[in-house]
Design an enzyme around this catalytic site. Structure first.
Site, PDB file in Angstrom:
ATOM      1  N   ASP A  29       2.190   4.136   2.777  1.00  0.00           N
ATOM      2  CA  ASP A  29       1.166   5.032   2.234  1.00  0.00           C
ATOM      3  C   ASP A  29       1.767   6.148   1.370  1.00  0.00           C
ATOM      4  O   ASP A  29       1.861   6.007   0.159  1.00  0.00           O
ATOM      5  CB  ASP A  29       0.305   5.583   3.366  1.00  0.00           C
ATOM      6  CG  ASP A  29      -1.055   6.061   2.912  1.00  0.00           C
ATOM      7  OD1 ASP A  29      -1.448   5.765   1.765  1.00  0.00           O
ATOM      8  OD2 ASP A  29      -1.757   6.709   3.703  1.00  0.00           O
ATOM      9  N   ASP A  30       2.150   7.268   1.963  1.00  0.00           N
ATOM     10  CA  ASP A  30       2.800   8.399   1.271  1.00  0.00           C
ATOM     11  C   ASP A  30       4.044   8.770   2.081  1.00  0.00           C
ATOM     12  O   ASP A  30       4.067   9.809   2.758  1.00  0.00           O
ATOM     13  CB  ASP A  30       1.855   9.601   1.172  1.00  0.00           C
ATOM     14  CG  ASP A  30       0.551   9.267   0.461  1.00  0.00           C
ATOM     15  OD1 ASP A  30       0.593   8.946  -0.731  1.00  0.00           O
ATOM     16  OD2 ASP A  30      -0.505   9.328   1.118  1.00  0.00           O
ATOM     17  N   GLU A  74     -10.582   4.123   7.323  1.00  0.00           N
ATOM     18  CA  GLU A  74      -9.539   5.092   7.659  1.00  0.00           C
ATOM     19  C   GLU A  74     -10.236   6.330   8.232  1.00  0.00           C
ATOM     20  O   GLU A  74     -10.391   6.470   9.440  1.00  0.00           O
ATOM     21  CB  GLU A  74      -8.697   5.437   6.426  1.00  0.00           C
ATOM     22  CG  GLU A  74      -7.557   6.403   6.715  1.00  0.00           C
ATOM     23  CD  GLU A  74      -6.880   6.919   5.453  1.00  0.00           C
ATOM     24  OE1 GLU A  74      -5.784   7.499   5.582  1.00  0.00           O
ATOM     25  OE2 GLU A  74      -7.443   6.776   4.344  1.00  0.00           O
ATOM     26  N   HIS A 121       1.165   5.025  -2.546  1.00  0.00           N
ATOM     27  CA  HIS A 121       0.790   5.803  -3.727  1.00  0.00           C
ATOM     28  C   HIS A 121       2.056   6.324  -4.390  1.00  0.00           C
ATOM     29  O   HIS A 121       2.867   6.976  -3.730  1.00  0.00           O
ATOM     30  CB  HIS A 121      -0.110   6.971  -3.314  1.00  0.00           C
ATOM     31  CG  HIS A 121      -1.384   6.532  -2.649  1.00  0.00           C
ATOM     32  ND1 HIS A 121      -2.573   6.395  -3.339  1.00  0.00           N
ATOM     33  CD2 HIS A 121      -1.645   6.185  -1.363  1.00  0.00           C
ATOM     34  CE1 HIS A 121      -3.520   5.993  -2.499  1.00  0.00           C
ATOM     35  NE2 HIS A 121      -2.971   5.849  -1.295  1.00  0.00           N
ATOM     36  N   HIS A 134      -9.637   1.155  -0.281  1.00  0.00           N
ATOM     37  CA  HIS A 134      -9.453   1.940   0.933  1.00  0.00           C
ATOM     38  C   HIS A 134     -10.773   1.969   1.709  1.00  0.00           C
ATOM     39  O   HIS A 134     -11.830   2.285   1.155  1.00  0.00           O
ATOM     40  CB  HIS A 134      -9.085   3.377   0.589  1.00  0.00           C
ATOM     41  CG  HIS A 134      -7.682   3.564   0.072  1.00  0.00           C
ATOM     42  ND1 HIS A 134      -7.159   2.842  -0.963  1.00  0.00           N
ATOM     43  CD2 HIS A 134      -6.702   4.434   0.462  1.00  0.00           C
ATOM     44  CE1 HIS A 134      -5.917   3.249  -1.192  1.00  0.00           C
ATOM     45  NE2 HIS A 134      -5.621   4.213  -0.343  1.00  0.00           N
ATOM     46  N   HIS A 163       0.847  -1.203   0.000  1.00  0.00           N
ATOM     47  CA  HIS A 163       0.000   0.000   0.000  1.00  0.00           C
ATOM     48  C   HIS A 163       0.879   1.248   0.000  1.00  0.00           C
ATOM     49  O   HIS A 163       1.373   1.690   1.042  1.00  0.00           O
ATOM     50  CB  HIS A 163      -0.896  -0.016   1.249  1.00  0.00           C
ATOM     51  CG  HIS A 163      -1.913   1.086   1.296  1.00  0.00           C
ATOM     52  ND1 HIS A 163      -3.277   0.850   1.260  1.00  0.00           N
ATOM     53  CD2 HIS A 163      -1.789   2.426   1.379  1.00  0.00           C
ATOM     54  CE1 HIS A 163      -3.927   1.996   1.331  1.00  0.00           C
ATOM     55  NE2 HIS A 163      -3.037   2.988   1.398  1.00  0.00           N
TER      56      HIS A 163
END
Length: 329
Positions: free
Chosen positions: A264-265, A186, A7, A183, A5
């Site tokens: 994630d980021d 969250e 991006h 997703h 996971h």
């Protein structure tokens, strides 16, 4: 380690962004200070993300991005990574989705050659762009001739649209044989996870940490073998939990849920995949269980079985070196 996971635009290191910004004549000084991204709330995070992403405009730019991201992961001991890609984002950057995938594929090939790391791409539909846009993304993901595109997912603002709105997109992707993730759980609570499982039937849930709020739902995901793509650093940076002690990672592991760790980021949240594993260690999760996170990721990866076996063989060697069981636990 292995990651499911992340991006790809959100993985852009500030140094790389500054280099490409100079190449294209873009001023990114407002979002990068002393080698780090600067933002203070969710709105400013999105603005920083969009500006940083805007420096990637050509097929070669995206090849650089994928190679840099995967090279950094490999240097930390990662053997496999998946990342999310958005054809809608490619269009906003002035690039065709086909060129976008071609560039990223070049970067994956370079990283494989240079660092012996394997990678795949997951096309995501952006839910706040509407069901039609998500279906368009699914049709793009389902096109033949894209061997490194092996999954389809749903991203974007979880508060917009019901999961059932995107059922047709997921049917398109499922019929094409793509792996499915979405997703959920969250920004929204456990009910978001339940509705997503009911309507879209993915094998994996992106984030999913709010599942911990509903014991019945926890029992369901354990019984169905749903894999959770947990991103603790992201959750804390965005204020989902007040501190590390409040994060439900250890609670979810104790239930027997199939948990993986992800970034994630990463540079936006000042984390990395290695940091996520360190977080687990600091939470009191032992080395064997942390190795199990990697094993779960390889088992849940959207790859062909021959590739999965090669990755499992590599993981087995790591387990032997660490004195941990090489399979099954």
């Amino acid at each position: 380690m292995a990651e499911l996971h992340c991006h790809i635009e959100g993985a852009a290191h500030p140094d790389l962004v500054e280099a490409h910004a100079a190449r294209h004549g873009i001023d990114v000084s407002a979002i990068i200070h002393n080698g780090h991204y600067v933002w203070h709330d969710f709105t400013s995070f999105l603005a920083a993300y969009d500006l940083a992403s805007s420096v990637f405009r050509t097929e070669a730019d995206y090849a650089d991005l994928a190679a840099d991201h995967l090279g950094r992961l490999a240097a930390a001991g990662t053997i496999y990574a998946e990342f999310f890609i958005s054809p809608d984002h490619a269009r906003e950057a002035g690039l065709s989705p086909e060129a976008y995938v071609a560039g990223l594929s070049r970067g994956i090939a370079q990283a494989r050659h240079d660092h012996d790391i394997e990678a795949r791409m997951i096309v995501v539909g952006v839910r706040h762009l509407g069901a039609e846009a998500v279906e368009r993304a699914a049709r793009f993901a389902a096109r033949p001739g894209q061997p490194l595109v092996t999954g389809f997912g749903l991203a974007g603002d979880e508060r917009i649209g019901a999961p059932a709105d995107f059922a047709r997109a997921f049917a398109i992707a499922r019929d094409a044989g793509l792996g499915l993730t979405a997703h959920a759980g969250e920004l929204c609570g456990a009910e978001s996870v339940r509705a997503t499982l009911d309507a879209l039937k993915p094998s994996r849930i992106g984030h999913g940490v709010r599942t911990a709020e509903d014991p019945d739902l926890v029992r369901r995901i354990v019984a169905e073998g749903i894999v959770l793509e947990v991103c603790p650093g992201s959750n804390l940076a965005l204020g989902l939990y007040p501190d590390a002690a409040a994060h439900p990672l250890k609670q979810l592991v104790a239930t027997g849920a199939r948990v993986t760790l992800n970034s994630d980021d990463p540079p936006f949240f000042r984390t990395s995949l290695a940091d996520e594993y360190a977080f687990a260690a600091q939470a009191g999760i032992d080395a064997g269980t942390r190795l199990g996170f990697t094993r779960q990721a390889v088992e849940a990866a959207f790859v062909d079985e021959a590739t999965r076996r090669r990755l499992q063989d590599r993981l087995g060697l790591v387990a032997i070196a660490l004195g941990a069981p090489s399979a099954g636990g």
